[in-house]
Motif scaffolding. Structure first.
Motif, mmCIF file in Angstrom:
data_model
loop_
_atom_site.group_PDB
_atom_site.id
_atom_site.type_symbol
_atom_site.label_atom_id
_atom_site.label_comp_id
_atom_site.label_asym_id
_atom_site.label_seq_id
_atom_site.Cartn_x
_atom_site.Cartn_y
_atom_site.Cartn_z
ATOM 1 N N LEU A 59 1.651 -25.643 -8.789
ATOM 2 C CA LEU A 59 3.097 -25.666 -8.567
ATOM 3 C C LEU A 59 3.492 -26.650 -7.465
ATOM 4 O O LEU A 59 4.484 -27.374 -7.616
ATOM 5 N N PRO A 133 8.130 -24.177 -14.442
ATOM 6 C CA PRO A 133 7.061 -23.214 -14.125
ATOM 7 C C PRO A 133 7.222 -22.617 -12.722
ATOM 8 O O PRO A 133 6.953 -21.428 -12.504
ATOM 9 N N TYR A 134 7.669 -23.422 -11.785
ATOM 10 C CA TYR A 134 7.925 -22.982 -10.410
ATOM 11 C C TYR A 134 9.015 -21.918 -10.399
ATOM 12 O O TYR A 134 8.858 -20.856 -9.785
ATOM 13 N N GLY A 136 9.951 -19.996 -12.862
ATOM 14 C CA GLY A 136 9.412 -18.787 -13.483
ATOM 15 C C GLY A 136 8.541 -17.989 -12.532
ATOM 16 O O GLY A 136 8.650 -16.762 -12.429
ATOM 17 N N TRP A 137 7.677 -18.690 -11.791
ATOM 18 C CA TRP A 137 6.770 -18.020 -10.869
ATOM 19 C C TRP A 137 7.526 -17.372 -9.714
ATOM 20 O O TRP A 137 7.219 -16.246 -9.329
#
Length: 152
Positions: A59, A133-134, A136-137
């Motif tokens: 990330l 993705p960041y 989401g995390w």
């Protein structure tokens, strides 16, 4: 868009900034993950500790490249948003792990969620793909933060 030598130096700078935040975050977690956090109440959906390092390594690389893309576009507002999200990311880790300010850390991570979403919206397609993705995390991490705060 032609890539010049200074662009590659800038990418390296964004990498240093991003992984510098990662290193400072690691200092805040060292001793605390195996300390108070190990025995703290956690929600049932908490992943194993070994997963966090590899996920964050990827990330932070994506965060660096996204910042570089925004910089190459000469989008000062987007770059400011990118800096805000990185700053919020920097402060969340010691708040949660080192200082154990669980609910104030939750407020910070929600602000981080908003800042990353705003960076995605402003940055459009490429930045969106890099930061999705960041986002989401950290949305998942927000739920974890709330769960740990509620259970402790």
């Amino acid at each position: 868009m032609v890539t010049r030598s200074k662009d590659w130096w800038a990418l390296g700078g964004f990498g240093l900034l991003s992984y510098g935040v990662a290193a400072l975050g690691a200092l805040a977690t060292t001793g605390n993950v195996d300390g108070w956090y190990a025995s703290a109440g956690k929600p049932g959906f908490t992943p194993p500790n070994w997963l966090f390092g590899p996920v964050w390594t990827v990330l932070y690389g994506l965060i660096a490249v996204a910042g570089w893309v925004v910089w190459r576009r000469r989008d000062r507002g987007g770059l400011a948003l990118w800096g805000v999200q990185l700053g919020l990311n920097l402060i969340w880790t010691p708040m949660f792990f080192a200082w154990r300010w669980l609910w104030p850390a939750f407020v910070v991570i929600v602000l981080l969620d908003v800042a990353v979403a705003a960076t995605i919206v402003r940055g459009r397609r490429v930045v969106g793909w890099l930061l999705a993705p960041y986002l989401g995390w950290i949305l998942f991490a927000s739920a974890l933060n709330a769960g740990v705060a509620a259970l402790n």
